[in-house]
Design a protein around this motif. Structure first.
Motif, PDB file in Angstrom:
ATOM      1  N   SER A   3       7.288   3.009  -4.222  1.00  0.00           N
ATOM      2  CA  SER A   3       6.163   2.692  -5.103  1.00  0.00           C
ATOM      3  C   SER A   3       4.908   2.359  -4.300  1.00  0.00           C
ATOM      4  CB  SER A   3       6.523   1.544  -6.051  1.00  0.00           C
ATOM      5  OG  SER A   3       6.862   0.391  -5.316  1.00  0.00           O
ATOM      6  N   LEU A   4       5.073   1.759  -3.102  1.00  0.00           N
ATOM      7  CA  LEU A   4       3.913   1.467  -2.256  1.00  0.00           C
ATOM      8  C   LEU A   4       3.287   2.762  -1.757  1.00  0.00           C
ATOM      9  CD1 LEU A   4       2.138  -0.672  -0.956  1.00  0.00           C
ATOM     10  CD2 LEU A   4       3.717  -0.705   0.985  1.00  0.00           C
ATOM     11  N   GLU A   5       4.102   3.729  -1.359  1.00  0.00           N
ATOM     12  CA  GLU A   5       3.573   5.018  -0.914  1.00  0.00           C
ATOM     13  C   GLU A   5       2.848   5.724  -2.056  1.00  0.00           C
ATOM     14  OE1 GLU A   5       6.683   6.422   2.559  1.00  0.00           O
ATOM     15  OE2 GLU A   5       7.296   6.597   0.463  1.00  0.00           O
ATOM     16  N   GLN A   6       3.385   5.628  -3.259  1.00  0.00           N
ATOM     17  CA  GLN A   6       2.736   6.232  -4.420  1.00  0.00           C
ATOM     18  C   GLN A   6       1.396   5.560  -4.701  1.00  0.00           C
ATOM     19  OE1 GLN A   6       5.668   5.879  -7.523  1.00  0.00           O
ATOM     20  NE2 GLN A   6       6.713   7.762  -6.929  1.00  0.00           N
ATOM     21  N   LEU A   7       1.372   4.222  -4.589  1.00  0.00           N
ATOM     22  CA  LEU A   7       0.127   3.488  -4.798  1.00  0.00           C
ATOM     23  C   LEU A   7      -0.909   3.912  -3.762  1.00  0.00           C
ATOM     24  CD1 LEU A   7      -1.615   1.228  -6.066  1.00  0.00           C
ATOM     25  CD2 LEU A   7      -0.525  -0.336  -4.449  1.00  0.00           C
ATOM     26  N   VAL A  11      -4.596   5.638  -4.283  1.00  0.00           N
ATOM     27  CA  VAL A  11      -5.840   5.065  -3.762  1.00  0.00           C
ATOM     28  C   VAL A  11      -6.631   6.140  -3.010  1.00  0.00           C
ATOM     29  CG1 VAL A  11      -6.808   3.437  -2.077  1.00  0.00           C
ATOM     30  CG2 VAL A  11      -5.038   2.672  -3.668  1.00  0.00           C
ATOM     31  N   ILE A  12      -5.945   6.905  -2.170  1.00  0.00           N
ATOM     32  CA  ILE A  12      -6.605   7.970  -1.406  1.00  0.00           C
ATOM     33  C   ILE A  12      -7.177   9.019  -2.346  1.00  0.00           C
ATOM     34  CG2 ILE A  12      -6.205   9.868   0.214  1.00  0.00           C
ATOM     35  CD1 ILE A  12      -4.150   7.970   1.611  1.00  0.00           C
ATOM     36  N   ALA A 117      -6.195   0.300   4.033  1.00  0.00           N
ATOM     37  CA  ALA A 117      -4.789   0.206   4.424  1.00  0.00           C
ATOM     38  C   ALA A 117      -3.988   1.382   3.879  1.00  0.00           C
ATOM     39  CB  ALA A 117      -4.199  -1.116   3.937  1.00  0.00           C
ATOM     40  N   ALA A 118      -4.486   2.006   2.821  1.00  0.00           N
ATOM     41  CA  ALA A 118      -3.804   3.164   2.245  1.00  0.00           C
ATOM     42  C   ALA A 118      -3.735   4.325   3.226  1.00  0.00           C
ATOM     43  CB  ALA A 118      -4.503   3.606   0.960  1.00  0.00           C
ATOM     44  N   LEU A 119      -4.577   4.325   4.228  1.00  0.00           N
ATOM     45  CA  LEU A 119      -4.608   5.411   5.208  1.00  0.00           C
ATOM     46  C   LEU A 119      -3.622   5.207   6.352  1.00  0.00           C
ATOM     47  CD1 LEU A 119      -8.479   5.756   5.317  1.00  0.00           C
ATOM     48  CD2 LEU A 119      -6.886   7.394   4.292  1.00  0.00           C
ATOM     49  N   GLU A 120      -2.932   4.070   6.378  1.00  0.00           N
ATOM     50  CA  GLU A 120      -2.032   3.772   7.498  1.00  0.00           C
ATOM     51  C   GLU A 120      -1.000   4.869   7.717  1.00  0.00           C
ATOM     52  OE1 GLU A 120       0.821   0.238   9.271  1.00  0.00           O
ATOM     53  OE2 GLU A 120       0.461   0.303   7.100  1.00  0.00           O
ATOM     54  N   GLY A 121      -0.426   5.388   6.659  1.00  0.00           N
ATOM     55  CA  GLY A 121       0.598   6.424   6.789  1.00  0.00           C
ATOM     56  C   GLY A 121       0.110   7.695   7.450  1.00  0.00           C
ATOM     57  N   THR A 122      -1.183   7.961   7.368  1.00  0.00           N
ATOM     58  CA  THR A 122      -1.718   9.170   7.996  1.00  0.00           C
ATOM     59  C   THR A 122      -1.778   9.042   9.512  1.00  0.00           C
ATOM     60  OG1 THR A 122      -4.033   8.469   7.796  1.00  0.00           O
ATOM     61  CG2 THR A 122      -3.101   9.703   5.950  1.00  0.00           C
ATOM     62  N   SER A 123      -1.626   7.810  10.028  1.00  0.00           N
ATOM     63  CA  SER A 123      -1.714   7.611  11.475  1.00  0.00           C
ATOM     64  C   SER A 123      -0.574   8.279  12.228  1.00  0.00           C
ATOM     65  CB  SER A 123      -1.759   6.114  11.805  1.00  0.00           C
ATOM     66  OG  SER A 123      -0.516   5.494  11.521  1.00  0.00           O
TER      67      SER A 123
END
Length: 155
Positions: A3-7, A11-12, A117-123
């Motif tokens: 659910s956090l990844e979906q959120l 946001v992105i 912070a929503a962009l963290e996964g793209t790192s």
């Protein structure tokens, strides 16, 4: 997908569609045009400072992927009315997060970046790091032209 990844994905997508701060780059004290040659994303970012050094006006115009557009929108929200010291902290936090390779960063960094912070996964994707940082590099360059170094040592 959690659910956090979906959120974060939402946001992105929301920021890439709403594009806060986007408009004609006119009537600014300084501007910078940056291009990501890897994917073709590009931005022209303009900024004006108040007499006390706070960001008085920031506007950008660009084209690119949802990551670059969302990052620019978030940058606009985060830096509006901020001092050079505050912008320097945000810049450092964004660089720290985007160079983390999705191995995690302190909650303090994520809290400071808000929607960023929503962009963290793209790192974890080297080619996407450039997309997320494109606008931040344009801001750094535009401010440097005004004599304000947000990437300097000791900031």
């Amino acid at each position: 997908m959690s659910s956090l990844e979906q959120l974060y994905q939402q946001v992105i997508l929301d920021h890439s569609r709403m594009r806060h701060g986007s408009g004609p780059v006119e009537g600014v004290q300084s501007s910078s045009h940056q291009v990501n040659p890897t994917c073709g994303d590009e931005v022209t970012l303009g900024v004006s400072l108040a007499e006390d050094g706070h960001i008085d006006h920031l506007v950008w115009d660009g084209d690119g992927c949802s990551i670059s557009q969302a990052s620019l929108s978030i940058l606009s929200d985060l830096t509006e009315g901020k001092s050079a010291t505050e912008v320097s902290r945000l810049y450092a936090a964004m660089e720290t997060m985007m160079h983390s390779r999705n191995q995690g960063v302190d909650d303090e960094v994520l809290d400071l970046l808000g929607d960023g912070a929503a962009l963290e996964g793209t790192s974890q994707f080297a080619n996407r790091v450039k997309c997320a940082l494109l606008g931040w590099y344009a801001l750094r360059d535009a401010l440097a032209k005004l004599g304000t170094d947000i990437a300097g040592e000791g900031q």
